[in-house]
Design a protein around this motif. Sequence first.
Motif, mmCIF file in Angstrom:
data_model
loop_
_atom_site.group_PDB
_atom_site.id
_atom_site.type_symbol
_atom_site.label_atom_id
_atom_site.label_comp_id
_atom_site.label_asym_id
_atom_site.label_seq_id
_atom_site.Cartn_x
_atom_site.Cartn_y
_atom_site.Cartn_z
ATOM 1 N N GLY A 1 -3.841 -0.443 5.737
ATOM 2 C CA GLY A 1 -5.415 -0.800 5.832
ATOM 3 C C GLY A 1 -5.629 -1.433 7.154
ATOM 4 O O GLY A 1 -6.764 -2.063 7.415
ATOM 5 N N ARG B 1 -11.178 0.949 14.372
ATOM 6 C CA ARG B 1 -11.148 2.362 13.785
ATOM 7 C C ARG B 1 -9.929 2.150 12.924
ATOM 8 O O ARG B 1 -8.966 1.461 13.249
ATOM 9 C CB ARG B 1 -11.078 3.430 14.897
ATOM 10 C CG ARG B 1 -12.269 3.946 15.427
ATOM 11 C CD ARG B 1 -11.799 5.024 16.248
ATOM 12 N NE ARG B 1 -10.606 4.775 17.041
ATOM 13 C CZ ARG B 1 -10.622 4.666 18.234
ATOM 14 N NH1 ARG B 1 -11.641 4.266 18.880
ATOM 15 N NH2 ARG B 1 -9.451 4.502 19.092
ATOM 16 N N PRO B 2 -9.947 2.966 11.571
ATOM 17 C CA PRO B 2 -8.726 2.886 10.799
ATOM 18 C C PRO B 2 -7.481 3.376 11.533
ATOM 19 O O PRO B 2 -7.671 4.398 12.185
ATOM 20 C CB PRO B 2 -9.004 3.616 9.640
ATOM 21 C CG PRO B 2 -10.292 4.585 10.074
ATOM 22 C CD PRO B 2 -10.734 4.077 11.365
ATOM 23 N N VAL C 1 -5.347 6.909 7.376
ATOM 24 C CA VAL C 1 -6.093 7.523 6.354
ATOM 25 C C VAL C 1 -5.217 8.194 5.059
ATOM 26 O O VAL C 1 -4.248 8.776 5.212
ATOM 27 C CB VAL C 1 -7.195 8.741 7.131
ATOM 28 C CG1 VAL C 1 -7.804 9.508 5.980
ATOM 29 C CG2 VAL C 1 -8.230 8.086 7.921
ATOM 30 N N LEU D 1 -16.293 2.999 6.932
ATOM 31 C CA LEU D 1 -14.841 2.795 7.130
ATOM 32 C C LEU D 1 -14.135 2.030 5.981
ATOM 33 O O LEU D 1 -13.081 2.189 5.913
ATOM 34 C CB LEU D 1 -14.950 2.124 8.599
ATOM 35 C CG LEU D 1 -15.086 3.386 9.715
ATOM 36 C CD1 LEU D 1 -15.160 2.656 11.142
ATOM 37 C CD2 LEU D 1 -14.104 4.309 9.763
ATOM 38 N N GLN D 2 -15.035 1.098 5.774
ATOM 39 C CA GLN D 2 -14.625 0.273 4.710
ATOM 40 C C GLN D 2 -14.123 0.873 3.361
ATOM 41 O O GLN D 2 -13.195 0.472 2.588
ATOM 42 C CB GLN D 2 -15.498 -1.083 4.556
ATOM 43 C CG GLN D 2 -15.277 -2.330 5.367
ATOM 44 C CD GLN D 2 -16.358 -3.318 5.362
ATOM 45 O OE1 GLN D 2 -17.428 -2.842 4.546
ATOM 46 N NE2 GLN D 2 -16.582 -4.224 6.139
ATOM 47 N N LYS E 1 -6.532 -1.901 11.095
ATOM 48 C CA LYS E 1 -7.631 -1.199 12.004
ATOM 49 C C LYS E 1 -7.096 -1.543 13.449
ATOM 50 O O LYS E 1 -6.394 -2.261 13.568
ATOM 51 C CB LYS E 1 -8.870 -1.916 11.762
ATOM 52 C CG LYS E 1 -9.822 -1.261 10.472
ATOM 53 C CD LYS E 1 -10.977 -2.108 10.461
ATOM 54 C CE LYS E 1 -10.786 -3.339 10.062
ATOM 55 N NZ LYS E 1 -12.148 -4.439 9.929
ATOM 56 N N ARG F 1 -13.308 3.918 3.174
ATOM 57 C CA ARG F 1 -12.007 4.795 3.277
ATOM 58 C C ARG F 1 -10.905 3.654 3.309
ATOM 59 O O ARG F 1 -9.687 4.098 2.743
ATOM 60 C CB ARG F 1 -11.984 5.140 4.984
ATOM 61 C CG ARG F 1 -12.851 6.401 5.157
ATOM 62 C CD ARG F 1 -11.984 7.619 4.849
ATOM 63 N NE ARG F 1 -12.844 8.805 5.290
ATOM 64 C CZ ARG F 1 -13.169 9.211 6.095
ATOM 65 N NH1 ARG F 1 -12.856 8.574 7.350
ATOM 66 N NH2 ARG F 1 -13.952 10.267 6.447
ATOM 67 N N GLU F 2 -10.809 2.415 4.046
ATOM 68 C CA GLU F 2 -9.884 1.642 4.065
ATOM 69 C C GLU F 2 -9.511 1.093 2.631
ATOM 70 O O GLU F 2 -8.435 1.005 2.482
ATOM 71 C CB GLU F 2 -10.485 0.270 5.089
ATOM 72 C CG GLU F 2 -10.237 0.628 6.349
ATOM 73 C CD GLU F 2 -11.203 -0.339 7.032
ATOM 74 O OE1 GLU F 2 -11.258 -1.425 6.702
ATOM 75 O OE2 GLU F 2 -11.749 0.030 8.182
#
Length: 626
Positions: free
Chosen positions: A600, A607-608, A611, A424-425, A602, A427-428
């Motif tokens: 950015g 969860r983000p 995206v 996830l990080q 969450k 992605r972020e």
Amino acid sequence: MKINLLAADVYNKIAAGEVVDRPYSVVKELVENAIDAGAGEITVEIESGGKTLIRVTDNGGGIAKEDLALAYAPHATSKIERADDLFGVSTLGFRGEAIASIAAVSRMKIVSKTADGEAWSLASEGGALGQLRPDAGGNGTQVTVRDLFFNTPARLKFLKSDSAEEGDVTNMMSRFVLSRPGIAFTYIANGKVRYRSYGDGLASALAVVYGANILTNLYEIDADKHGIRLYGYIGDRNFSKPNRTYQSLFINGRYVINQTVGAALTNAYAGYLMKRQYPFYVLFLEVPPEIVDVNVHPNKADVRFADNQVIYGTVYSVVSAVLDGNSRALEYLAADSAPKAAAAAETGVSPMAEPLPAAQKGQTMSLEEAKKELQFEIPPLASKANIPRRFYDEEPATMSVHAPAHEQEKPQEDDAFEENKRLLQEREKKAQRVDPATLVYKGELFRTYLIYERGEEAYFVDQHAAHERLIYDKLRAAMEARAVIPQPMLAPYVFNLNAQEFAFLQKNFGILREIGFEIEEFGSGTVKVSAVPSDLIHIDLAAFFGEILSGLEGLRAIKLADLLKDKLASAACKAAVKGGERLTDGEVRSLLERMDGDMGLKCPHGRPVAVLVKKSEIEKLFKRIV
Ligand code: ADP
Ligand code: MG
């Protein structure tokens, strides 16, 4: 029984070095002595968390007049004589150290009467013995410990608050009530009776500690395999707890925290419990004394097994059979128990089904035979290679009679969880803050994702996650700057906690009150909430307090006020979102402005919110570029 001084070559073989450092460890030693003396009734009284008074009265065998002084001597015990006796110790004590070490740091008095003698007493102040005096009293022993650590200010300074010390004593007492269901215990703290058990069995003891309703959620098991007996109660597949303070394991009558058994249980439940849910169990493991070594360090509640695989395999196969409801479950569910039929029905095993012949029931096998059989029977054997890392690395239970969990427990690491977080990080990293004016709204997908275009980039915004996050931020900010208005409830919310949970919550009553809760103790282990903050009227109180108590073990390092604000906000937020707030078109449009272009973000669950997909990534899909 006669007290002997242990010869040097014997006590040198004992893993000793016991430190009496807290009231609960004094209570533990004194109660264990009463149990070893064969008592059927034991009364424990404490005052100020045990700091000013600890008194344990039993109706056991007593100490003869001529042995009273010896009882105070170091390395003096009636329980073993020779080094060989260490293999197969059946008493809880055997070191002959406890009375001496407690007497050295307190004002102690022992009154005792054996069946064929008179009552005598002997007092000590900081270890200096007084005069032997005739006294009064029935058969048995009463040990009174006053002013613990009066002569060791350093240790005194390290004690926790009275209520926290009391919580740890209460926790210990709950374990005694459970581990010795044949003994009638009375436990009184500051004049209030906290536990009274009647010595009439385990079901009754469970009701004393956890309330009468607990049994409806449990299976009673009783299995005999390979000369190892496993019995007690385990939570069913739907019964989970927010922390590991509801797990008790007794091996040959001793409360222990054991990695092998802990891993077997964790793995047996692995398919049924979600992350951060923990099984409930009160389990007794009885193994031949010669395959278990109790002579580990006295401040560690553990034992060592001659063979961990057999123990792991037995526990795993019994518990998972019951949980999975396979045909062997009937063999392991306790006979004639009321929960049995219900349990069988729930597991899908018909009570009418022919039980498998209990081939090994009651029969002792050699370790080799047992191992051979286990290889066919259970797939995940306890080799480290086969167990996911998180299982064998994790302390199987949090509570220790020697060091209460919240002191020794590190927050758990979890590989899968960590990996997810890393992903996830990553992605972020791609989705960062952008100028909202540069984003062009392109429409909505699956009623969930808002699509924005920005140059060569497309952003997918999860409108629910974004909305949740915005509510959360608003609440978190409001929490900082709000006027506290407690809103009385029509019916107060009353709930039960175990000793650790209670001590933890009580320590934080102040913070909860600052936030706007009216909360108070309401009888033993029970808490009453009679008002909630006016801005949180719709909060789900059960879920809210469940969250606060989750991860009880790892909370020490975190500033609780912050954590509470966070939990409060996220609980409130969940409630708000559950309230089914559908986004209006206007809100959809303004969402981005309110996010202030922060891609950015969450959601409160991690969860983000957004995206980023680059034009080039889409072109790759169409093989326009490689
Ligand atoms: P240990 O329990 O390891 O033997 P302790 O220092 O706790 O050592 O106790 C020393 C001895 O005093 C015990 O071995 C036992 O003989 C006697 N004793 C202590 N407490 C009791 C009791 N409640 N009832 C009878 N005997 C006791
Ligand atoms: Mg002892």
